[in-house]
Structures are given as structure tokens and as C-alpha cells.
Design a protein around this motif. Sequence first.
Motif, PDB file in Angstrom:
ATOM      1  N   PRO A 145       0.817  -1.219   0.000  1.00  0.00           N
ATOM      2  CA  PRO A 145       0.000   0.000   0.000  1.00  0.00           C
ATOM      3  C   PRO A 145       0.846   1.263   0.000  1.00  0.00           C
ATOM      4  O   PRO A 145       1.978   1.286   0.505  1.00  0.00           O
ATOM      5  N   THR A 146       0.291   2.300  -0.565  1.00  0.00           N
ATOM      6  CA  THR A 146       0.946   3.608  -0.612  1.00  0.00           C
ATOM      7  C   THR A 146      -0.014   4.659  -0.057  1.00  0.00           C
ATOM      8  O   THR A 146      -1.175   4.377   0.223  1.00  0.00           O
ATOM      9  N   ASP A 147       0.489   5.871   0.085  1.00  0.00           N
ATOM     10  CA  ASP A 147      -0.324   6.998   0.565  1.00  0.00           C
ATOM     11  C   ASP A 147      -1.048   6.656   1.862  1.00  0.00           C
ATOM     12  O   ASP A 147      -2.222   7.004   2.053  1.00  0.00           O
ATOM     13  N   ILE A 148      -0.349   5.986   2.768  1.00  0.00           N
ATOM     14  CA  ILE A 148      -0.966   5.620   4.046  1.00  0.00           C
ATOM     15  C   ILE A 148      -1.058   6.869   4.925  1.00  0.00           C
ATOM     16  O   ILE A 148      -0.069   7.565   5.142  1.00  0.00           O
ATOM     17  N   SER A 149      -2.271   7.146   5.400  1.00  0.00           N
ATOM     18  CA  SER A 149      -2.475   8.295   6.280  1.00  0.00           C
ATOM     19  C   SER A 149      -3.194   7.818   7.537  1.00  0.00           C
ATOM     20  O   SER A 149      -3.141   6.648   7.893  1.00  0.00           O
ATOM     21  N   PHE A 244      -0.166  -3.444   7.149  1.00  0.00           N
ATOM     22  CA  PHE A 244       0.312  -2.058   7.249  1.00  0.00           C
ATOM     23  C   PHE A 244      -0.404  -1.419   8.428  1.00  0.00           C
ATOM     24  O   PHE A 244      -1.415  -1.945   8.913  1.00  0.00           O
ATOM     25  N   THR A 245       0.110  -0.310   8.910  1.00  0.00           N
ATOM     26  CA  THR A 245      -0.475   0.388  10.052  1.00  0.00           C
ATOM     27  C   THR A 245      -0.720   1.840   9.681  1.00  0.00           C
ATOM     28  O   THR A 245       0.167   2.517   9.151  1.00  0.00           O
ATOM     29  N   THR A 246      -1.919   2.317   9.938  1.00  0.00           N
ATOM     30  CA  THR A 246      -2.241   3.716   9.676  1.00  0.00           C
ATOM     31  C   THR A 246      -1.527   4.610  10.685  1.00  0.00           C
ATOM     32  O   THR A 246      -1.124   4.168  11.764  1.00  0.00           O
ATOM     33  N   GLU A 247      -1.377   5.873  10.322  1.00  0.00           N
ATOM     34  CA  GLU A 247      -0.712   6.821  11.217  1.00  0.00           C
ATOM     35  C   GLU A 247      -1.544   7.020  12.479  1.00  0.00           C
ATOM     36  O   GLU A 247      -2.771   6.993  12.457  1.00  0.00           O
ATOM     37  N   SER A 248      -0.860   7.233  13.579  1.00  0.00           N
ATOM     38  CA  SER A 248      -1.528   7.376  14.871  1.00  0.00           C
ATOM     39  C   SER A 248      -1.760   8.847  15.205  1.00  0.00           C
ATOM     40  O   SER A 248      -0.940   9.713  14.870  1.00  0.00           O
TER      41      SER A 248
END
Length: 449
Positions: A145-149, A244-248
Motif C-alpha cells: 500500500p501507498t499513501d498511508i495516512s 500495514f499500520t495507519t498513522e496514529s
Amino acid sequence: MNKIWLIAILALGFMTSCNDDDDSDKVNDGNFIVTSQPLSVGLTSVVLAGEFYPERIPSEYGTQNTPLSLGIEISLIEEFYDGSVYPVYARGIQGNRMEVTLYGLSPGTKYYYRAFIDMGTMKLYGERQSFTTPALQLACNVDDPTDISFTKASFTIRSNEAASALLSEGFIFGVAYATNKDLFSKPQNNVNDWTGIVFQEIGYTSEPVTVSADNLESGQTYYYCAYTASKDYAVCQFGPVKSFTTESIDGLLAIDTVNAKFIVAEVTGHTTFPESAKGIQYLFNYSQIDVLYKNGDKVIMNVDGNSLTAVVQNLNPNHRYECWISVVQDGSTIVQSEKKEFETQNPGDYILLDDATDITANSAVVNCTLSPYAFEEPQSIAFVYFGQDKNNLIRSATARLNGDHLTANLIDLQPNTTYYYSAEALCVLSFGYGDWFSSRVKSFKTLPE
């Protein structure tokens, strides 16, 4: 050549019984009925064939004036027990040859079959044959994945050489993701069993396709993989599972205080969201939660460095609300804080009701005070409702100004009886808007005669 078109057979297998099929002994040497090799085998379909020679059937079988039916039996087990087979009758023949097309099979499954002649009182069978449907293959691959927010991520999906053929057989494919990795290894039977997995389907294309996973939770680990499935998800193949992990948002955005009065609340919060982010707006969102149909709204928050403030108007007194801060950029929410709850105050709590005094067998005096915190001066009037049922106070008396409080005389009471009472007063909540609120209920008992 006529064919039989059946949908969703053998999807769940057959029920088997313990009795042998007596007719199974009537398998002959091919003089009468022959089971042919499959003409074609697909993931979920097969074309089966057989040859028959009724003229060779001995006359002692009594078939001269008996109509004959032809078909093929199919089974998931090698022993053709009663109840374990699915017979399919051919509706037409060409010469001495019949064909039957079956749909609804499972990929990667071995089936047994045999041709038969049904003479009404008995059946003649060809020899048993078997075939195995091909194993289901993945129709695509998924890039990292890309552009993870905080709440989104993008997946690029690439169809492979098997995609076109799988689509022609009614399969779909794309990317699947979930917060529980174990969901990708649980045996499932239908789409209702896939609760917790989000499927994003794409159509076949020779070019890569990028899809967006929205409404994700911040600081959450997600597991994802390529998938290929039947349209009803009764059959589903998953590829290698990655994560993947989203931003916290921990420490990034939060509500600090909600100072709620009756219909107004003052809100403070803080943010350490990057100041370099352009075109962002902070919204305070709130929704009433102690009603059957929730209604919500939002207000724009003021920003002063890292501090956020807002004033919320037109709330309902004595109700509970859920609230959170969201960051909006270009019309889309890119992150939101954890949710909190607050409760607006009840003006009835500021009707200070005294214990009854001057109690006799037939009367009592009730005093109350209206706190200026909720009730505008002059505090000239209130009403006292009373009765013998605390949930049904049907009698009333007017409480009038008496020095620094309001006094009501309760008369025509029954002796030696418990009475419940509550005071009610008008609270002006805003210009042109007010409502009546009640104090808590108290009680007293009249004297005997």
C-alpha cells in the motif's frame, strides 16, 4: 446436441445413507450404456457424456414397450449410496450419444460419475469414472500500500494471465483487508460469514488499477491480500497476507474540556498537527446519543497556536452528547480525535425543594428556592404538583413569593397518608425560548386525625 444447464448443484455436498444401491450391481460390460470421458472440465462446470445402445438390451428385460430415460449420476464419494448421488436426465440425444453440462461445482474437488439408462423398474449403469475440477488460482496481485495516512491507504492491483478466464467463469477479484488476520484462514460458506473483511473488487484490465481504502481507524494495523471469489463468496481464495499500520493520532489531536451548561457548551482542545499542512480546518462534531434518532451538528473551531476553542449553541438541556474533533482538508476528513461524552445540565436540579413543614392531618406547607444560576429574577412563581402516586402527581398548588423563597399550601389532604411532591418552574434558556422543568420528588406523611 441438447444440454442440461443446472445452477449451484453439489455446492454443499450430498447427504449419504448407509444402504447400498442395489442397482449398482447392474453395471455391465458396455454393451448397453457407456460412461465417456469428460468433454471439458472447468473450475465450476463440467460437460459429461455417455453412449447408449438400447437395441442390445435383452428382451427379457421387458423394454420393448417401455420408454427409456438417459442421464448421468454424479457424486462426491466413490460409493454411489442412495442419497449420495445427483441424477441428471438428458433432455435430448443425438444418435446414440448424450451430453450433460453441470454448473455449480467447487474448484479443486474430485467428483465421481456414471451414465445410466432408466427403464422405470430398474437402471442399467455404465462404469464409474471420475474427474477433478482445477484448483482456484488468484487472478491478481496486490502491491504494497501507498499513501498511508490516518484514515486512508491506496492499493495498486495488477491482473494476471488467469484473470480473463476466471471472469468468464463468473469469478471476481481484487483486494481484501481486515483488522483480524485470522479471518483470512477461517473456513467460510457464504458472504455473511465474511463479516470483518472489506472486499474491493476490480474488473479485468491489462493496466494496473489503484483503489483507495477509506474510513480506516488511526493507529490501527490492517491485514490485506489479493483475493479471487465466486460472486456469492461461497468459494474464495486468498493470496499471501501482508500488513500495514495507519498513522496514529496519539498526542496529535484531542478534546481537553467540555464545559456544558443548559443549551451552551464551551469547548477546548489541542493539536500538534503539522503546521505545514495547508488548507486544513478543525471542526467540533457533536451528536445527541440518548434519543431514538440521533441528530448531530458541527461548528468550526478557532485555532491559536496549538489551542483549539469553540462555543456550541442550541443544545438540549438534560441530555447526553458524543463529541469529537475532525481535521478537514479540501472537503475530506483526514483525521479525527477519540470520541468523548458530555451531558448538558438540568435546570430542574436548581429548583431547591425543602422538606414539607406545618404538616397536619389535612394540610402541609412546601417551600422552594429557584437558584439564580438557572432561573431569572424576580423569582415570583412556581407550581407544586403532588399526589399519592409518585409517578402520577395530578394535583397542583401555586407557590408564590414569600421573602427569599416560594411557598405553596397543600390542602384537602387525607390523614395518615404518604404524599409525594415536586416543584416546577419556567427556565428562560435564551431570548424567546423557555421551558418548564421539575425538581426531584420528595415525600411526607400527614398526621392521623
